[in-house]
Write a protein that holds these residues in place. Structure first.
Motif, mmCIF file in Angstrom:
data_model
loop_
_atom_site.group_PDB
_atom_site.id
_atom_site.type_symbol
_atom_site.label_atom_id
_atom_site.label_comp_id
_atom_site.label_asym_id
_atom_site.label_seq_id
_atom_site.Cartn_x
_atom_site.Cartn_y
_atom_site.Cartn_z
ATOM 1 N N PRO A 153 -47.545 -43.017 51.685
ATOM 2 C CA PRO A 153 -47.091 -43.132 53.120
ATOM 3 C C PRO A 153 -48.045 -44.247 53.779
ATOM 4 N N GLN A 154 -47.180 -44.931 54.653
ATOM 5 C CA GLN A 154 -47.824 -45.938 55.395
ATOM 6 C C GLN A 154 -47.535 -45.623 57.004
ATOM 7 N N GLY A 155 -48.362 -45.882 57.834
ATOM 8 C CA GLY A 155 -48.202 -45.556 59.234
ATOM 9 C C GLY A 155 -49.354 -45.650 60.326
ATOM 10 N N THR A 156 -50.446 -45.465 59.619
ATOM 11 C CA THR A 156 -51.620 -45.522 60.779
ATOM 12 C C THR A 156 -52.088 -46.923 60.782
ATOM 13 N N ILE A 157 -51.560 -47.879 60.248
ATOM 14 C CA ILE A 157 -52.108 -49.273 60.161
ATOM 15 C C ILE A 157 -50.840 -50.118 60.329
ATOM 16 N N LEU A 430 -47.461 -44.951 68.970
ATOM 17 C CA LEU A 430 -48.965 -45.147 68.944
ATOM 18 C C LEU A 430 -49.575 -44.795 67.701
ATOM 19 N N PHE A 431 -50.563 -45.543 67.422
ATOM 20 C CA PHE A 431 -51.354 -45.253 65.977
ATOM 21 C C PHE A 431 -52.689 -45.917 66.173
ATOM 22 N N GLY A 432 -53.451 -45.524 65.424
ATOM 23 C CA GLY A 432 -54.627 -46.001 65.195
ATOM 24 C C GLY A 432 -55.581 -45.540 63.813
ATOM 25 N N GLN A 433 -56.660 -46.202 63.610
ATOM 26 C CA GLN A 433 -57.471 -45.752 62.369
ATOM 27 C C GLN A 433 -59.086 -46.195 62.563
ATOM 28 N N GLY A 447 -57.083 -41.944 60.280
ATOM 29 C CA GLY A 447 -56.085 -42.723 61.025
ATOM 30 C C GLY A 447 -55.004 -41.715 61.565
ATOM 31 N N GLY A 448 -54.122 -41.922 62.708
ATOM 32 C CA GLY A 448 -53.226 -40.884 62.844
ATOM 33 C C GLY A 448 -51.978 -41.944 63.453
ATOM 34 N N ARG A 449 -50.873 -41.178 63.846
ATOM 35 C CA ARG A 449 -49.699 -42.092 64.284
ATOM 36 C C ARG A 449 -48.687 -40.756 64.832
ATOM 37 N N TYR A 450 -48.236 -41.059 66.263
ATOM 38 C CA TYR A 450 -47.425 -40.157 66.769
ATOM 39 C C TYR A 450 -46.211 -41.207 67.034
ATOM 40 N N THR A 451 -44.985 -40.407 66.598
ATOM 41 C CA THR A 451 -44.011 -41.358 66.406
ATOM 42 C C THR A 451 -42.776 -40.411 67.215
ATOM 43 N N ALA A 452 -41.940 -41.160 68.133
ATOM 44 C CA ALA A 452 -40.805 -40.641 68.777
ATOM 45 C C ALA A 452 -39.548 -41.366 68.416
ATOM 46 N N SER A 453 -38.685 -40.672 67.861
ATOM 47 C CA SER A 453 -37.532 -41.378 67.624
ATOM 48 C C SER A 453 -36.152 -40.950 68.168
ATOM 49 N N ARG A 454 -35.081 -41.728 68.127
ATOM 50 C CA ARG A 454 -33.841 -41.234 68.509
ATOM 51 C C ARG A 454 -32.696 -41.941 68.084
ATOM 52 N N SER A 455 -31.496 -41.346 67.953
ATOM 53 C CA SER A 455 -30.492 -41.670 67.297
ATOM 54 C C SER A 455 -29.273 -41.185 68.099
ATOM 55 N N ILE A 456 -28.312 -42.167 68.525
ATOM 56 C CA ILE A 456 -27.056 -41.765 69.396
ATOM 57 C C ILE A 456 -25.898 -42.221 68.650
ATOM 58 N N ASN A 457 -24.884 -41.478 68.887
ATOM 59 C CA ASN A 457 -23.631 -41.814 68.509
ATOM 60 C C ASN A 457 -22.430 -41.929 69.644
ATOM 61 N N HIS A 458 -21.877 -43.052 69.710
ATOM 62 C CA HIS A 458 -20.787 -43.317 70.684
ATOM 63 C C HIS A 458 -19.672 -43.782 69.693
ATOM 64 N N VAL A 459 -18.859 -42.938 69.232
ATOM 65 C CA VAL A 459 -18.007 -43.316 68.052
ATOM 66 C C VAL A 459 -16.571 -42.707 68.175
ATOM 67 N N ASN A 477 -39.647 -36.155 66.611
ATOM 68 C CA ASN A 477 -41.038 -36.335 66.937
ATOM 69 C C ASN A 477 -42.059 -36.051 65.911
ATOM 70 N N ASN A 478 -42.980 -36.755 65.586
ATOM 71 C CA ASN A 478 -43.921 -36.184 64.489
ATOM 72 C C ASN A 478 -45.365 -37.009 64.649
ATOM 73 N N PHE A 479 -46.298 -36.328 64.040
ATOM 74 C CA PHE A 479 -47.678 -36.672 64.209
ATOM 75 C C PHE A 479 -48.082 -36.902 62.688
ATOM 76 N N SER A 480 -48.250 -38.085 62.229
ATOM 77 C CA SER A 480 -48.665 -38.199 60.915
ATOM 78 C C SER A 480 -50.019 -38.746 60.761
ATOM 79 N N TYR A 481 -50.868 -38.644 59.665
ATOM 80 C CA TYR A 481 -52.181 -39.142 59.483
ATOM 81 C C TYR A 481 -52.377 -39.557 58.008
ATOM 82 N N LYS A 482 -53.629 -40.186 57.824
ATOM 83 C CA LYS A 482 -54.150 -40.556 56.620
ATOM 84 C C LYS A 482 -56.143 -40.466 56.764
ATOM 85 N N VAL A 483 -56.494 -39.709 55.728
ATOM 86 C CA VAL A 483 -57.941 -39.522 55.739
ATOM 87 C C VAL A 483 -58.351 -40.023 54.142
#
Length: 749
Positions: A153-157, A430-433, A447-459, A477-483
């Motif tokens: 997993p990658q995300g805090t850097i 937003l992320f940091g280590q 390190g930690g990371r907060y992610t907010a994602s969105r997907s929309i269909n107009h089809v 939405n998610n908070f992920s981390y690495k130690v």
């Protein structure tokens, strides 16, 4: 109507025909510059392997990360000519080709569903910018400085979150004060494969430099395609025609401030992606000893519908850096990308069928990343980052720009699944280590990371004559981390351990005439890893050994619609998937001899999960958590099944020896071999439906003669000419590239 055609229709935005690009694309560049991150020769021992993927210059052998690094020169020497070939040059990497993109997996995690609504778990960056997640994966390798593959997993850097890993492709930068330098390479091989590439560094002033790189290649198709009458069918071969270029500018008015811009353009005509029904590859009929009357080689294809595959793109990146007097770095990386992908296929893979596919899809992606990075020479180090990515798929009007047609010659609306519209996606983070040197030899990082994602269909969908409007939105939405903890046990021995989590957003299903299906949830992985890295014999011998365990939840899959299994839907595995194993790498240099090898052993196991195979006509409900209340035979408990595209064993080995000739010449023989064990292409593990992809054994060899700044190289890839299935998709096998050989002439200056 065939079940797999309905399956395709059910996931139209999923675009089940989205997968990998060219079976054979551009050669890797000799990269005489090799910026920044490669091992460099120093007598008998190689220099430090410095990686920049974590936003700092770090010694790989003293960093708590599992990674492989190949310079542009090493890519060339190993015959790594495209992204697909990476799987034969480093452990734990598996790439499966499907036509318009790729399924790239690291340690069995990445992208196992070849569609657009499922994001990838392995992020590919080019010059610091995340590239398109699904389409336009055949961009050629040329003027490459290095490729860094980080596992886990990658995300805090880094900018975008990743559950399986991240790939960083870095091209050569302009060199201020570097003079006029560069290279030109010409090649010619079998299948009339003719190519040229080159790069030139231009020193404009003592604060400004530019670099221009160009690439071109054409090649005849290597399939034998016949039409309905048995005559040669020229409209379905994979004749190659690639043209690409890059212009880069570097401005550095003083030691604190720099601006780097790069713009890439490409027109990539892959001809076609011919494929044949999986059953044609069986020498005997499944479950019997009866010879298969339709048996044919993977490269012997029949078709009756013109095919095509073409990508065109432009990408611009702007990297601005400012270093303060105390060493704190402020960085901004901006990326703007536009592309169009066109794909036309004979959907049944025969000269008698009447099922076809066509799409022309536009994609636009904008990304922005900001970093503040502390100096390296402090007891406490830290990194802060903000990231945003906006990606939009556009299926243009009219409906004909996305069409699955199961009776093409009749041209009936009742035979077609078509759509038009937009699928915008957004990811903000937003992320940091922070790192703390507990002692001079013991370092703790978190390190930690907060992610907010969105997907929309107009089809707008036309499903076999039925109009369906799809306006949906899903957020994740998610908070992920690495130690991690790293210990320099001695000047030559390093131990580390970490726990890290990763996140992949949820998404939307396209309606299939049964109402609007529920969105599928995000998936997460928690990874536990420990490793040892050692240097021996004065640095001539380097070794790494890594063990890992992944707790993988809400795995996203396409299965039969629970209440109507003939149609497909994407949902989450309610149980827990376990993936664990170990990796080992070794590298030895002494005099003119060098040797390297890598190995991966993997076990994957799905949790309790009931599903219906959408390829098998069936009726009756199949609840993913509880199964079928009527005990329907088509409702299968997949507990204990292996993860798709997760072979239990991969292995690669390479060697070369420099033989001095006279005072200035060298003869250099090289050999590289990669093995990937058999793997399952679906969770249903039905060999009779082609689900078992056989092992891949690829041997590459070269013989080079160096004379000053001239190099002549005779090369061969897939020397034993193994014909293997590179992927299974919609009942069709896509072949890996056959043996190719030729000669290259390189001039550096």
């Amino acid at each position: 109507m065939k079940a797999y055609a309905c399956w395709l229709g059910a996931s139209a935005l999923a675009l089940c025909w989205s997968g990998n690009a060219a079976a054979q694309t551009a050669p890797a560049t000799p990269a005489p510059q090799d910026n920044g991150t490669a091992a460099t020769d120093n007598g008998d021992a190689p220099g430090d392997i410095v990686i920049t993927a974590q936003r700092r210059n770090e010694d790989l052998m003293k960093t708590a990360v599992s990674a492989s690094v190949l310079t542009g020169t090493q890519l060339e020497n190993k015959g790594v000519v495209n992204v697909d070939a990476l799987q034969f040059a480093m452990p734990s990497v598996v790439v499966n080709n499907f036509g318009q993109g790729n399924d790239f997996n690291v340690r069995g995690i990445g992208k196992a569903e070849h569609n657009t609504q499922t994001t990838t778990g392995v992020i590919t960056y080019r010059d610091g910018v995340p590239t398109f997640p699904g389409y336009v994966q055949g961009e050629p390798y040329y003027d490459i400085a290095n490729i860094q593959v980080l596992r886990g997993p990658q995300g805090t850097i880094v900018g975008q979150n990743a559950t399986g890993g991240a790939v960083f492709i870095n091209t050569n930068d302009p060199i201020i004060g570097g003079g006029y330098r560069g290279y030109v390479q010409l090649q010619y091989g079998n299948y009339n494969d003719a190519g040229a590439q080159g790069a030139l560094n231009i020193p404009v002033s003592d604060t400004f430099a530019a670099r221009i790189a160009l690439y071109g290649e054409r090649r005849d198709g290597y399939y034998n395609v016949t039409g309905p009458t048995g005559a040669k069918f020229n409209d379905a071969n994979n004749k190659l025609g690639l043209a690409a270029g890059r212009i880069s500018f570097l401005w550095k008015p003083d030691q604190h401030f720099s601006v780097l811009s790069k713009t890439d353009l490409g027109y990539l005509d892959f001809g076609a992606y011919p494929a044949s029904p999986y059953l044609n590859n069986f020498r005997t009929l499944p479950g019997t000893s009866t010879p298969n009357p339709n048996y044919s080689d993977l490269l012997d294809i029949t078709a009756n519908y013109p095919q095509g595959a073409r990508d065109k793109f432009v990408r611009s990146i702007l990297k601005i850096e400012y270093d303060t007097d105390n060493g704190t770095k402020f960085r901004s990386v901006t990326g703007i990308q536009n592309a169009n992908t066109m794909y036309k296929a004979d959907l049944d893979g025969t000269a008698t069928g009447d099922e076809t596919f066509f799409d022309s899809v536009d994609e636009t992606q904008f990304s922005q990343e900001f970093n503040i990075i502390s100096p390296d020479n402090q007891r406490v180090t830290w990194l802060l980052g903000a990231f945003g990515l906006w990606n939009t798929y556009v299926f243009p009007a009219p409906y004909d720009n996305f069409t699955i047609d199961v009776c093409h010659s009749l041209n009936l609306a009742a035979c077609k699944y078509q759509l038009k519209g937009r699928n915008p996606e957004r990811n903000l983070a937003l992320f940091g280590q922070i790192g703390f040197n507990i002692t001079n030899n013991l370092k703790l990082e978190a390190g930690g990371r907060y992610t907010a994602s969105r997907s929309i269909n107009h089809v707008d969908v036309l499903q076999y004559g039925l109009y369906i409007r799809d306006d949906q939105e899903v957020t994740s939405n998610n908070f992920s981390y690495k130690v991690s903890l790293g210990w320099k046990a001695s000047s030559s021995q390093y131990l580390y351990a970490f726990v890290a989590s990763g996140f992949r957003p949820g998404g939307l299903n396209v309606p299939v005439g049964l109402g609007l299906p529920a969105p599928f949830k995000p998936e997460t992985v928690t990874s536990y890893e420990a490793g040892w890295k050692g240097n021996f014999l004065g640095g001539k011998l380097r070794t790494t050994l890594t063990g890992f365990y992944n707790d993988y939840r809400n795995f996203q899959v396409i299965i039969g619609y629970p209440t109507y299994p003939t149609f497909g839907i994407e949902l989450n595995v309610p149980g827990k998937t376990k993936i664990y194993g170990f990796e080992g790498e070794i590298e030895f240099h002494s005099g003119g001899f060098s040797f390297d090898a890598g190995i991966n052993v993997l076990h994957s196991e799905l949790g309790t999960f009931y599903a219906s195979d959408p390829r098998v006509p069936a009726t009756g409900a199949c609840d993913p958590s509880t199964g079928s209340p009527t005990h329907a035979a088509n409702c299968v408990n997949l507990n204990g099944r292996e993860q798709t595209y997760a072979p239990n064993f991969t292995f690669n080995v390479g060697a070369q020896y420099e033989i001095p000739v006279g005072t200035s010449d060298k003869i250099i023989p090289r050999v590289n071999f990669g093995h990937i064990a058999p793997q399952w292409a679906t969770l249903f593990e039905n060999p009779a439906l082609g689900d078992r992809l056989g092992e891949r054994n690829v041997l590459n060899a070269q013989l080079a003669w160096q004379h000053g700044k001239w190099t002549v190289t005779a090369y061969a890839t897939n020397l034993i000419d193994q014909h293997y299935a590179g992927a299974l998709n919609s009942g069709l096998y896509f072949a890996g590239p056959p043996r190719q050989y030729g000669i290259k002439l390189l001039k550096t200056f």
